[in-house]
Design an enzyme around this catalytic site. Structure first.
Site, short mmCIF file in Angstrom:
data_model
loop_
_atom_site.label_atom_id
_atom_site.label_comp_id
_atom_site.label_asym_id
_atom_site.label_seq_id
_atom_site.Cartn_x
_atom_site.Cartn_y
_atom_site.Cartn_z
N GLU A 197 -1.63 -6.85 7.33
CA GLU A 197 -0.20 -6.87 8.22
C GLU A 197 0.09 -7.72 9.19
OE1 GLU A 197 2.75 -6.48 7.94
OE2 GLU A 197 3.22 -4.29 7.80
N HIS A 231 0.50 -5.59 2.27
CA HIS A 231 1.22 -4.92 3.34
C HIS A 231 2.79 -5.38 3.42
CE1 HIS A 231 -2.70 -3.27 5.11
NE2 HIS A 231 -3.03 -4.32 4.64
N HIS A 257 0.75 -1.12 0.08
CA HIS A 257 -0.02 0.07 -0.01
C HIS A 257 0.87 1.11 -0.05
CE1 HIS A 257 1.10 1.00 4.27
NE2 HIS A 257 0.69 -0.40 4.32
#
Length: 248
Positions: free
Chosen positions: A87, A183, A9
């Site tokens: 994440e 992530h 991201h």
């Protein structure tokens, strides 16, 4: 031949503030939006055309993928959201400034918490409102490992690789070109598995925000090559920026 593109991201507000984010649902910064849009332009210029996408339950990844697909005029493609691409969970570190944490505990300890294979950060108790067990999005997942207290990279790998094998690989074979917006650590888990990187060497892999990472597989899903869509100088500078985030 199958093409898979991984994109971490764009910069989030807490990336900008140099905080541990983990499963905290933080939005993109202005720079992050710009990075996501630029990634979409680069992918389109390089002839990519996706037919399926994956992302996490966290808005910084969801919005990054949306900006990319908007630039490519491919917002219409199916996109599957899964908590398994979230994440790494950073436990009680979530929300803390990385440099301040390094000053308190030392660079070596913080590097272990950030990047090591099997050393998790301190656990977040279920009584803490930040714990994923208190969120409806993870309660609905109806899976024991959907509500971790903390995670090392090995834990992130254990929740992602079965999903990679059972969901992402069949989709890649069916659609030929697939994009994943996720992530730093969830993508490191995939890269470690696909490239067979050792537990020791994975510590030094730093994925920059917003830079497409391309993987080319043959019909038997053997990796043929992988490369970033960025020039060497830019890529090196961005990787060093990630590596230095938690140094005193």
């Amino acid at each position: 031949m199958y093409k898979l593109v991984l994109v971490r991201h764009g910069e989030s507000q807490w990336n900008k503030e140099n905080r541990f984010t983990g499963w905290t649902d933080i939005d993109l910064s202005e720079r992050g939006i710009k990075e996501a849009k630029e990634a979409g332009k680069i992918l389109k210029e390089n002839g990519f055309s996706f037919r399926y996408g994956y992302t996490s339950y966290l808005k910084r990844a969801i919005k990054t993928l949306n900006y990319i697909l908007e630039e490519m005029d491919e917002l219409w493609i199916p996109v599957e959201k899964t908590w398994r691409l979230n994440e790494k969970h950073y436990g009680t570190l979530q929300g803390l400034n990385k440099r301040e944490t390094a000053e308190k505990y030392g660079d070596e300890k913080v590097l272990l918490w950030r990047r090591s294979f099997d050393v998790p950060p301190p656990s977040l108790p279920i009584t803490d409102e930040r714990h994923p067990g208190n969120s409806i999005r993870y309660q609905l997942a109806n899976a024991k490992d959907a509500t971790p207290d903390t995670e090392a990279l090995k834990d992130t790998i254990n929740r992602i690789i079965p999903y990679w094998k059972d969901n992402i690989v069949p989709t890649l074979k069916a659609h030929k070109e697939v994009i994943i917006g996720a992530h730093g650590n969830s993508l490191r888990a995939i890269v470690k598995y696909v490239k067979n990187i050792s537990n020791e060497d994975i510590i030094s892999l730093n994925l920059p925000t917003g830079i497409p990472y391309v993987f080319i597989f043959d019909e038997a899903m053997n990796l043929q090559k992988d490369y970033f869509l960025a020039d060497e100088a830019t890529l090196k500078a961005l990787m060093e920026e990630v590596a230095n985030q938690a140094k005193k």
